[in-house]
Design an enzyme around this catalytic site. Structure first.
Site, PDB file in Angstrom:
ATOM      1  N   SER A  24       5.640   8.641   0.130  1.00  0.00           N
ATOM      2  CA  SER A  24       4.189   8.784   0.315  1.00  0.00           C
ATOM      3  C   SER A  24       3.510   9.256  -0.966  1.00  0.00           C
ATOM      4  CB  SER A  24       3.897   9.787   1.440  1.00  0.00           C
ATOM      5  OG  SER A  24       4.382   9.329   2.668  1.00  0.00           O
ATOM      6  N   ARG A  28       0.853   7.199  -3.726  1.00  0.00           N
ATOM      7  CA  ARG A  28      -0.463   7.761  -4.056  1.00  0.00           C
ATOM      8  C   ARG A  28      -0.594   8.050  -5.549  1.00  0.00           C
ATOM      9  NH1 ARG A  28       0.689   8.530   1.100  1.00  0.00           N
ATOM     10  NH2 ARG A  28      -0.936   8.922   2.678  1.00  0.00           N
ATOM     11  N   GLY A  95       3.380  -0.740   4.656  1.00  0.00           N
ATOM     12  CA  GLY A  95       2.153  -0.429   5.383  1.00  0.00           C
ATOM     13  C   GLY A  95       1.267   0.531   4.624  1.00  0.00           C
ATOM     14  N   ARG A 123       1.769  -5.648  12.239  1.00  0.00           N
ATOM     15  CA  ARG A 123       1.288  -4.265  12.327  1.00  0.00           C
ATOM     16  C   ARG A 123      -0.236  -4.219  12.414  1.00  0.00           C
ATOM     17  NH1 ARG A 123       5.051  -0.700   8.341  1.00  0.00           N
ATOM     18  NH2 ARG A 123       4.023   0.987   9.466  1.00  0.00           N
ATOM     19  N   GLN A 170      -2.587   7.219   6.990  1.00  0.00           N
ATOM     20  CA  GLN A 170      -2.984   5.967   6.343  1.00  0.00           C
ATOM     21  C   GLN A 170      -4.439   5.629   6.657  1.00  0.00           C
ATOM     22  OE1 GLN A 170      -0.083   3.015   7.457  1.00  0.00           O
ATOM     23  NE2 GLN A 170       1.547   3.963   6.256  1.00  0.00           N
ATOM     24  N   ASP A 316       8.255   9.841  11.453  1.00  0.00           N
ATOM     25  CA  ASP A 316       9.246   8.973  10.802  1.00  0.00           C
ATOM     26  C   ASP A 316      10.678   9.463  10.994  1.00  0.00           C
ATOM     27  OD1 ASP A 316       7.437   7.110   9.889  1.00  0.00           O
ATOM     28  OD2 ASP A 316       7.121   8.106   7.977  1.00  0.00           O
ATOM     29  N   LYS A 343       5.511   0.825  14.134  1.00  0.00           N
ATOM     30  CA  LYS A 343       6.167   1.029  12.843  1.00  0.00           C
ATOM     31  C   LYS A 343       6.816  -0.294  12.406  1.00  0.00           C
ATOM     32  CE  LYS A 343       5.277   5.397  12.048  1.00  0.00           C
ATOM     33  NZ  LYS A 343       4.641   5.844  10.794  1.00  0.00           N
TER      34      LYS A 343
END
Length: 429
Positions: A24, A28, A95, A123, A170, A316, A343
């Site tokens: 993550s 970013r 995603g 998704r 998200q 997760d 997911k």
């Protein structure tokens, strides 16, 4: 479709592991570096398939990015410097890339088309496209913007106050990133607090973000200033070895540099409640993203109930928590986890189906699962269905099972943990 055979582990897993960079945060860092002014250096970057998709997309928009292993330099273009891509932006299996990037593209005055692989095509995107449309973005996709490919023609946006029906980092991040160039103050309120890497990193890049309970706000017109980013190890990747250390007999593992962001450490809380024996030693107190070394060893676990506010903090990790529950005394109930259905696979169905093949007693519910411990697992042929977290969970299960376990589509683990199988093999010696 590559398969991997896992043999039972007779003498436990023992040794030290340096956990690869947080997925993550790696995403970013590249994105924010791309829209910042100046040069950003990222250390500890995760060179997995998903994060490489993010690099590829921003290169396509004219950003100068150099990646060498786990170190990346990004020469930012500023919020207004991205170039219209000449090709379709392909996010692969990611995603995070498509949803966060949609927020950036929504406020950028050019045309883009974004798509991914077969998993991404299933998704739900409306949770992101709807609020972006409310801000004034011109976005479309299959079934009225529900599925990819998405077409986006960015432009002038107006800030909104959005109440999200789901606790999703998200969704929140896409709206906040769109809000950077929107007129007014953008606010997002969630039913539960989701992971806050975006807020922390925006602040590190010089953006003022206000947090009030479950609401996050930022004013449009703020610029990002390049900064260096040190990425801690990914707690979601660490989770597989935390559970392995707890349930595989005669194990003792030291996991180094594990990210300890409090919006992500639900797995630690759950293992503690189940009775796991571990110690946490903080190593960088005061950093915007805290980290620690964790030592864990085999112990007896007990079944518990998991639901409510903790779910976004461990969504997760639920596949490997379910595996831990198969080895716990008593019943474990996981509820309020509807998000598992959208997911990389429907993780409720996949976890139940694959662990059942190995002899676990587990049943699906509408919003989670019920696991009856303690189960003796037996080797079998199982499938990740292209889901990296299912693949790694099944590998740990195979270490416990009697007889060999064959995992089909095992290469999926490369999305978030390219060296996973090598690490697992090293720790069994």
């Amino acid at each position: 479709m590559k398969e991997r055979t896992i043999q039972p582990v007779n003498n436990g897993l023992n040794g030290n592991i340096t956990i690869p960079g947080d997925k993550s945060i790696s995403h970013r860092a590249v994105m924010f570096g791309a829209i910042a002014e100046g040069k950003t250096t990222i250390k500890g970057f995760l060179p997995g398939a998903d994060c490489l998709s993010t690099i590829s997309c921003f290169k396509e928009m004219g950003v100068d990015i150099v990646q060498n292993g786990d170190e990346v330099t990004v020469v930012g273009k500023g919020l207004e410097g991205l170039q219209e891509p000449k090709a379709i932006l392909d996010v692969g299996n990611s995603g995070t890339t498509i949803r966060l990037m949609s927020g950036i593209l929504a406020n950028t005055p050019f045309f883009s088309c974004v798509q991914g692989d077969a998993s991404i095509a299933k998704r739900p995107m409306k949770r992101v496209t709807n609020p972006l449309k409310q801000m004034g973005a011109n976005i479309d996709g299959r079934e009225e913007g529900t599925f990819t490919p998405l077409t986006i023609r960015g432009g002038d946006l107006k800030a909104i106050e959005y109440t999200s029906p789901v606790a999703s980092a998200q969704v929140k991040s896409a709206i906040l990133l769109a809000g950077l160039r929107a007129e007014g103050v953008t606010a997002v309120t969630e039913p539960h607090i989701s992971r806050d890497h975006t807020e922390r990193m925006l602040e590190a890049f010089g953006v003022k973000v206000t947090r009030e309970g479950k609401t996050v706000k930022l004013a449009g017109g703020q610029k990002l200033t390049a900064t260096d980013v040190q990425v801690p190890g990914d707690v979601s990747s660490a989770a597989f070895f935390l559970v392995a250390g707890a349930i595989i007999p005669n194990s003792k593992l030291v996991l180094q540099n594990v990210g300890m962001n409090p919006t992500r450490t639900g797995i630690i809380d759950v293992l503690e409640k189940m009775g796991a024996t571990f110690t946490v030693e903080p190593i960088n107190e005061g950093a915007s993203e805290p980290a620690a070394n964790i030592t864990i060893e085999t112990t007896s676990l007990k079944g518990i109930e998991i639901g409510g506010d903790i779910i976004p903090r461990l969504i997760d990790e639920i596949p490997v928590i379910a595996l831990a529950a198969t080895q716990a005394e008593g019943i474990t109930v996981i509820k309020d986890a509807h998000e598992l259905k959208v997911k990389e696979t429907n993780r409720i169905d996949t976890v139940v189906a694959e662990l059942t093949k190995l002899g676990a007693r587990i049943e699906a519910t509408d919003d989670g699962m019920i696991i009856y411990g303690k189960s003796a697992l037996k080797g079998n042929t199982v499938n990740s269905y292209g889901d990296h977290r299912i693949g790694m969970m099944l590998a740990i299960a195979g270490c416990l099972a009697e007889g060999k376990t064959t995992i089909e589509d095992a290469e999926a683990v490369g999305v978030s943990y390219p060296t996973f199988f090598e690490e697992l093999q090293r720790l069994t010696k």
